[in-house]
Enzyme design. Structure first.
Site, PDB file in Angstrom:
ATOM      1  N   LYS A  68     -11.280  -4.313  -3.893  1.00  0.00           N
ATOM      2  CA  LYS A  68     -11.915  -3.026  -4.208  1.00  0.00           C
ATOM      3  C   LYS A  68     -10.995  -2.129  -5.015  1.00  0.00           C
ATOM      4  O   LYS A  68     -11.443  -1.268  -5.744  1.00  0.00           O
ATOM      5  CB  LYS A  68     -12.205  -2.249  -2.916  1.00  0.00           C
ATOM      6  CG  LYS A  68     -12.978  -3.013  -1.915  1.00  0.00           C
ATOM      7  CD  LYS A  68     -13.113  -2.237  -0.621  1.00  0.00           C
ATOM      8  CE  LYS A  68     -12.409  -2.983   0.494  1.00  0.00           C
ATOM      9  NZ  LYS A  68     -13.218  -3.289   1.640  1.00  0.00           N
ATOM     10  N   LYS A  81      -5.731 -10.980  -6.501  1.00  0.00           N
ATOM     11  CA  LYS A  81      -6.932 -11.240  -5.680  1.00  0.00           C
ATOM     12  C   LYS A  81      -8.037 -10.249  -6.041  1.00  0.00           C
ATOM     13  O   LYS A  81      -7.748  -9.111  -6.446  1.00  0.00           O
ATOM     14  CB  LYS A  81      -6.594 -11.180  -4.187  1.00  0.00           C
ATOM     15  CG  LYS A  81      -6.371  -9.792  -3.662  1.00  0.00           C
ATOM     16  CD  LYS A  81      -6.394  -9.737  -2.140  1.00  0.00           C
ATOM     17  CE  LYS A  81      -6.203  -8.292  -1.724  1.00  0.00           C
ATOM     18  NZ  LYS A  81      -6.134  -8.011  -0.343  1.00  0.00           N
ATOM     19  N   LYS A  98       0.841  -1.208   0.000  1.00  0.00           N
ATOM     20  CA  LYS A  98       0.000   0.000   0.000  1.00  0.00           C
ATOM     21  C   LYS A  98       0.870   1.250   0.000  1.00  0.00           C
ATOM     22  O   LYS A  98       0.558   2.222  -0.681  1.00  0.00           O
ATOM     23  CB  LYS A  98      -0.933   0.029   1.212  1.00  0.00           C
ATOM     24  CG  LYS A  98      -2.103  -0.944   1.110  1.00  0.00           C
ATOM     25  CD  LYS A  98      -3.057  -0.774   2.281  1.00  0.00           C
ATOM     26  CE  LYS A  98      -4.096  -1.870   2.342  1.00  0.00           C
ATOM     27  NZ  LYS A  98      -4.881  -1.833   3.573  1.00  0.00           N
TER      28      LYS A  98
HETATM   29  P1  AMP Z   1     -11.286  -5.966   3.864  1.00  0.00           P
HETATM   30  O1  AMP Z   1     -12.274  -5.580   2.844  1.00  0.00           O
HETATM   31  O2  AMP Z   1      -9.869  -5.727   3.461  1.00  0.00           O
HETATM   32  O3  AMP Z   1     -11.618  -5.428   5.232  1.00  0.00           O
HETATM   33  O4  AMP Z   1     -11.385  -7.548   3.967  1.00  0.00           O
HETATM   34  C1  AMP Z   1     -12.387  -8.192   4.691  1.00  0.00           C
HETATM   35  C2  AMP Z   1     -12.207  -9.698   4.717  1.00  0.00           C
HETATM   36  O5  AMP Z   1     -12.353 -10.235   3.397  1.00  0.00           O
HETATM   37  C3  AMP Z   1     -10.827 -10.138   5.201  1.00  0.00           C
HETATM   38  O6  AMP Z   1     -11.000 -11.279   6.035  1.00  0.00           O
HETATM   39  C4  AMP Z   1     -10.107 -10.509   3.946  1.00  0.00           C
HETATM   40  O7  AMP Z   1      -9.108 -11.485   4.144  1.00  0.00           O
HETATM   41  C5  AMP Z   1     -11.239 -11.065   3.082  1.00  0.00           C
HETATM   42  N1  AMP Z   1     -10.957 -10.921   1.645  1.00  0.00           N
HETATM   43  C6  AMP Z   1     -10.787  -9.755   0.970  1.00  0.00           C
HETATM   44  N2  AMP Z   1     -10.564 -10.007  -0.350  1.00  0.00           N
HETATM   45  C7  AMP Z   1     -10.594 -11.362  -0.492  1.00  0.00           C
HETATM   46  C8  AMP Z   1     -10.451 -12.238  -1.615  1.00  0.00           C
HETATM   47  N3  AMP Z   1     -10.238 -11.774  -2.846  1.00  0.00           N
HETATM   48  N4  AMP Z   1     -10.552 -13.565  -1.409  1.00  0.00           N
HETATM   49  C9  AMP Z   1     -10.786 -14.058  -0.164  1.00  0.00           C
HETATM   50  N5  AMP Z   1     -10.942 -13.279   0.939  1.00  0.00           N
HETATM   51  C10 AMP Z   1     -10.846 -11.946   0.779  1.00  0.00           C
END
Ligand code: AMP
Ligand code: TRP
Length: 340
Positions: free
Chosen positions: A206, A203, A119
């Site tokens: 967003k 992956k 980041k």
């Molecule tokens: P965040 O939006 O970064 O707060 O992520 C929320 C949750 O979603 C966390 O547990 C991440 O590890 C999971 N996560 C985010 N993107 C992915 C993805 N592409 N595949 C699997 N898990 C994800």
């Protein structure tokens, strides 16, 4: 006389309110496990708005997204009668424990976090804040504050979880066993990393390719289009081979996770068929799986009073746990006049 039920082990997790809609990676990688864990664990789930401040949202945007994220947790099946659902900033001990953990975290140790490195290199030196650097310590505070034994997350959080474990172990070695619970990650291998539909090497995220993600609140037309235009691999045969056919493997993973069918059974059914057939059917599966989710989210958002009541109650229950654990840990540091 009935025997007293044994206390259930605790699970904790959080998702940042950084978008109007969660995406399929969040759901399959994390939220789906959150819902399932409610059967056997005492679950505490949080909309981690303090973490979201690291990306600098406008106040109106943040407020809106906090509500939208909480509504989506509920729509996915987080049950406020069984689990605690709350907004991180409403429990002040998160920020307080972060400070104590900051004083136990090496500067170099925090600097080795790969998400920070990624980041910060994207943002450039001038835009990187101390908050972004400290993000994993705040996450450790979230987890330790609830004595959580397990933490359901996707693969990208593995290193952060490792830091939480290290800090818990450090508290125990400095102040004695029992100061903190060392948490275990729950990372479901099959869905630990859902990939971008346009770039199956990255992956789903967003901040990725806009048409590479499926938002849980997308309308059926958009969902169908995203799946039909997903990048697939050379050849035409539907086989499970993530290294050679990562695009097809990603579609099969999503299909399998949403229908609870083993990948092999799906591959078997599509023998002799083309990628296009798989995509048409998968579009239908995703649209139909998300339809009730979208409707339930709208119901929660249309009834702000009910949502507020759930969040008020959640914050109160969370504060009860957090205050006790914080007091225990802060006392070990020598804070508080009443300690020994
Ligand atoms: P965040 O939006 O970064 O707060 O992520 C929320 C949750 O979603 C966390 O547990 C991440 O590890 C999971 N996560 C985010 N993107 C992915 C993805 N592409 N595949 C699997 N898990 C994800
Ligand atoms: N850092 C996590 C993410 O980006 C979100 C998060 C914050 C979290 N605090 C947490 C996840 C505590 C699990 C436990 O996905």
């Amino acid at each position: 006389m009935f025997p007293m039920p044994l206390p259930r082990p605790r699970a904790f997790s959080g998702i940042q309110p950084t978008a109007d809609s969660l995406h399929l990676g969040n759901y399959l990688g994390a939220l789906k496990q959150w819902v399932e864990l409610q059967e056997d664990y005492d679950c505490v789930y949080s909309v981690v708005d303090l973490h979201a401040l690291t990306v600098g949202p406008s106040p109106a945007e943040l407020r809106q997204r906090v509500r939208a994220t909480a509504a989506q947790f509920l729509a996915a099946g987080v049950d406020p009668a069984r689990s605690v659902l709350f907004i991180q900033s409403e429990v002040s001990e998160h920020a307080q424990l972060t400070w104590l953990l900051n004083c136990l975290t090496g500067f170099g140790e925090a600097g080795r976090m790969t998400q920070f490195k990624d980041k910060s290199s994207r943002l450039g030196e001038k835009a990187v804040t101390v908050g972004l650097f400290d993000y994993p310590v705040l996450m450790a505070a979230d987890i330790l504050l609830y004595d959580a034994q397990v933490v359901p997350v996707g693969e990208d959080q593995r290193q952060h979880l490792e830091l939480s474990r290290t800090l818990a172990a450090r508290l125990n070695s400095r102040f004695g066993p029992g100061t903190a619970v060392v948490p275990e990650p729950v990372i479901v291998k099959a869905t630990a990393k859902i990939f971008d539909l346009q770039d199956p090497g990255a992956k789903m995220s967003k901040t990725g390719h806009p048409s590479g993600i499926i938002e849980l609140l997308d309308d059926p037309k958009t969902i169908a289009k995203r799946i039909k235009t997903a990048v697939t691999d050379s050849g035409s045969e539907i086989t499970w081979d993530p290294s050679v056919k990562p695009g097809v493997a990603n579609l099969l993973t999503i299909y399998s996770a949403l229908t609870d069918q083993p990948v092999e059974a799906i591959v078997q059914r599509y023998q002799g068929k083309l990628y296009g057939h798989l995509k048409v059917d998968l579009a239908e599966v995703v649209v139909e799986s998300l339809r009730p989710f979208r409707e339930r989210t709208a119901l929660y958002l249309d009834d702000p009073g009910q949502l507020d009541q759930i969040l008020d109650q959640g914050a109160e229950r969370a504060r009860g746990i957090a205050a006790t654990v914080y007091g225990r840990i802060a006392g070990c540091f020598g804070l508080g006049r009443a300690g020994q």
